[in-house]
Each structure stands twice: as C-alpha cells, then as structure tokens.
Enzyme design. Structure first.
Site, mmCIF file in Angstrom:
data_model
loop_
_atom_site.group_PDB
_atom_site.id
_atom_site.type_symbol
_atom_site.label_atom_id
_atom_site.label_comp_id
_atom_site.label_asym_id
_atom_site.label_seq_id
_atom_site.Cartn_x
_atom_site.Cartn_y
_atom_site.Cartn_z
ATOM 1 N N PRO A 11 0.726 -1.329 -0.160
ATOM 2 C CA PRO A 11 -0.013 0.134 -0.091
ATOM 3 C C PRO A 11 0.868 1.234 -0.102
ATOM 4 O O PRO A 11 1.708 1.457 0.636
ATOM 5 C CB PRO A 11 -0.637 0.085 1.279
ATOM 6 N N ASN A 12 0.251 2.376 -0.666
ATOM 7 C CA ASN A 12 0.862 3.607 -0.956
ATOM 8 C C ASN A 12 2.308 3.675 -1.612
ATOM 9 O O ASN A 12 2.753 4.681 -1.914
ATOM 10 C CB ASN A 12 1.000 4.140 0.523
ATOM 11 N N ARG A 19 5.003 11.065 -2.772
ATOM 12 C CA ARG A 19 4.452 10.743 -1.174
ATOM 13 C C ARG A 19 5.856 11.150 -0.306
ATOM 14 O O ARG A 19 6.920 10.113 -0.664
ATOM 15 C CB ARG A 19 4.246 9.371 -1.281
ATOM 16 N N TYR A 24 10.918 9.246 0.974
ATOM 17 C CA TYR A 24 11.074 7.890 0.138
ATOM 18 C C TYR A 24 11.675 8.069 -0.935
ATOM 19 O O TYR A 24 11.661 7.004 -1.986
ATOM 20 C CB TYR A 24 9.470 7.341 -0.050
ATOM 21 N N ASN A 75 8.035 -5.431 -0.535
ATOM 22 C CA ASN A 75 8.012 -4.278 0.533
ATOM 23 C C ASN A 75 6.504 -4.362 0.795
ATOM 24 O O ASN A 75 5.593 -3.610 -0.298
ATOM 25 C CB ASN A 75 8.421 -3.316 -0.157
ATOM 26 N N ALA A 78 3.086 -0.515 5.234
ATOM 27 C CA ALA A 78 2.549 -0.532 6.620
ATOM 28 C C ALA A 78 1.987 -1.789 6.915
ATOM 29 O O ALA A 78 1.856 -2.308 7.971
ATOM 30 C CB ALA A 78 1.611 0.580 6.618
ATOM 31 N N ASP A 88 1.351 -15.305 6.969
ATOM 32 C CA ASP A 88 0.958 -16.704 6.620
ATOM 33 C C ASP A 88 1.025 -16.974 5.321
ATOM 34 O O ASP A 88 1.428 -18.166 4.868
ATOM 35 C CB ASP A 88 -0.723 -16.661 7.271
ATOM 36 N N GLU A 99 12.707 -9.129 2.186
ATOM 37 C CA GLU A 99 11.891 -8.145 2.574
ATOM 38 C C GLU A 99 12.886 -6.771 2.260
ATOM 39 O O GLU A 99 14.251 -6.832 2.600
ATOM 40 C CB GLU A 99 11.961 -7.962 4.014
ATOM 41 N N HIS A 101 12.737 -2.401 2.619
ATOM 42 C CA HIS A 101 12.109 -1.150 2.986
ATOM 43 C C HIS A 101 12.834 0.174 2.421
ATOM 44 O O HIS A 101 14.060 -0.051 2.699
ATOM 45 C CB HIS A 101 11.758 -1.130 4.489
ATOM 46 N N SER A 103 12.876 3.085 3.407
ATOM 47 C CA SER A 103 13.514 4.149 4.461
ATOM 48 C C SER A 103 13.916 3.014 5.720
ATOM 49 O O SER A 103 13.601 1.961 5.685
ATOM 50 C CB SER A 103 12.204 4.803 5.250
ATOM 51 N N ARG A 108 12.944 5.443 12.600
ATOM 52 C CA ARG A 108 11.443 6.232 12.550
ATOM 53 C C ARG A 108 10.693 5.838 13.893
ATOM 54 O O ARG A 108 11.198 5.242 14.626
ATOM 55 C CB ARG A 108 10.928 5.722 11.313
ATOM 56 N N ARG A 112 7.099 1.182 13.530
ATOM 57 C CA ARG A 112 7.434 0.825 12.386
ATOM 58 C C ARG A 112 8.943 -0.524 12.663
ATOM 59 O O ARG A 112 9.213 -0.754 11.532
ATOM 60 C CB ARG A 112 8.239 1.913 11.479
#
Ligand code: DQA
Length: 149
Positions: A11-12, A19, A24, A75, A78, A88, A99, A101, A103, A108, A112
């Site tokens: 999301p986002n 953004r 970012y 990624n 949130a 799962d 994984e 990210h 940032s 932060r 997070r």
C-alpha cells in the site's frame, strides 16, 4: 528457464515520487520497477512486478507465486507491521523471500520497528532507498542458485 522472481510492493508505494519524498525519494514506482527489470536481466532472472493497496490482493498474488516463482522480494509497506495474514501467505511459499524497505525503519516511529514479514524472510534490507531492491535481487539470485544445486 530463468529463475523467476516476484516483486511485491504494498500500500501507498504506487505514490512513490510524490509521497513524502524526503523519506521515500523522488523516483516513481515505475522508475524503481524499470531499474529492477534491468538488474534482473543482468542477473539472468525473470521478474514480475506487482503493486496493490489491498491486503487480500497481495495474499492472492503470494498464493499464485507458490507454483510460479522461485523467489519473492516484498515491500509490504505498512502491512509489514500489521499483517499476520500476509505473513501466513508467505509461510506457504517455499522459495526465497527477501524483505525491502526504502526507509530505515529503526530510525523512525516505534510502531515501524517490528515487521511480521521479517519473521519469515531470509533477510531484510532497509534504509537504502531503491538501491535496496537491487541488492535484494542480487541476494535472491544467489539464494535461488544455491537452492537448485
Ligand atoms: C516502507 C516503510 C513502512 O513503514 C511504510 O508504511 C511504507 C513504506 C518503506 O519502504 O520504507 O509504506 O515500507
């Protein structure tokens, strides 16, 4: 057949570039995906890019990946901090999971600092912006090569 990798952005992340660019960066998601496709090609990987703002769609895509891909770079935005359901789904995937990210989560807000995805990923890269995706591709090329030996 080249090793096939799924890149999932949650999301986002479709809003990259506009953004919170101070966090970012200025690259759009398309820019990041283009860079990843170029890097994947160099590494001899096939790459499918996917973005969704919806938890269920991300889960459906991970379930599809079980039969289609040897690795997942994710990624989850949130959802990383909240989604047991995505964790799962990843648990049912037998290939390599990395994984990413953009940032640095640990400099932060405290909410997070934890990630359900981290609990099932082989490793996590954060804080390096879009370079993190390229490093993840290089790592997953290595991991999936070892697995087929
Ligand atoms: C993010 C970090 C998350 O905490 C945040 O919700 C995002 C982006 C990152 O790439 O730094 O959406 O996953």
């Amino acid at each position: 057949m080249p090793t096939s990798i799924l890149l999932v952005n949650g999301p986002n992340l479709n809003m990259l570039g506009t953004r919170e660019p101070h966090i970012y960066g200025h690259e759009t998601l398309k820019d990041v995906e283009t860079k990843c496709k170029q890097e994947a090609k160099k590494l001899g990987l096939a790459l499918e890019c996917f973005q969704s703002n919806h938890e269920g769609e991300i889960i459906d895509k991970i379930q599809e990946a079980v039969k289609k891909h040897q690795g997942i770079i994710i990624n989850a935005g949130a959802y990383s901090h909240t989604s047991i359901a995505i964790m799962d789904a990843l648990l049912a995937f037998k290939g390599a999971i990395i994984e990413v990210h953009l940032s640095n989560l640990f400099t932060r807000e405290e909410f997070r600092h934890g990630s359900y995805v981290s609990l099932v990923a082989k490793g996590m890269i954060c804080g390096l912006g879009s370079t993190g995706y390229l490093l993840a591709l290089s790592a997953i090329a290595d991991l999936t090569k070892k697995k087929t030996k």
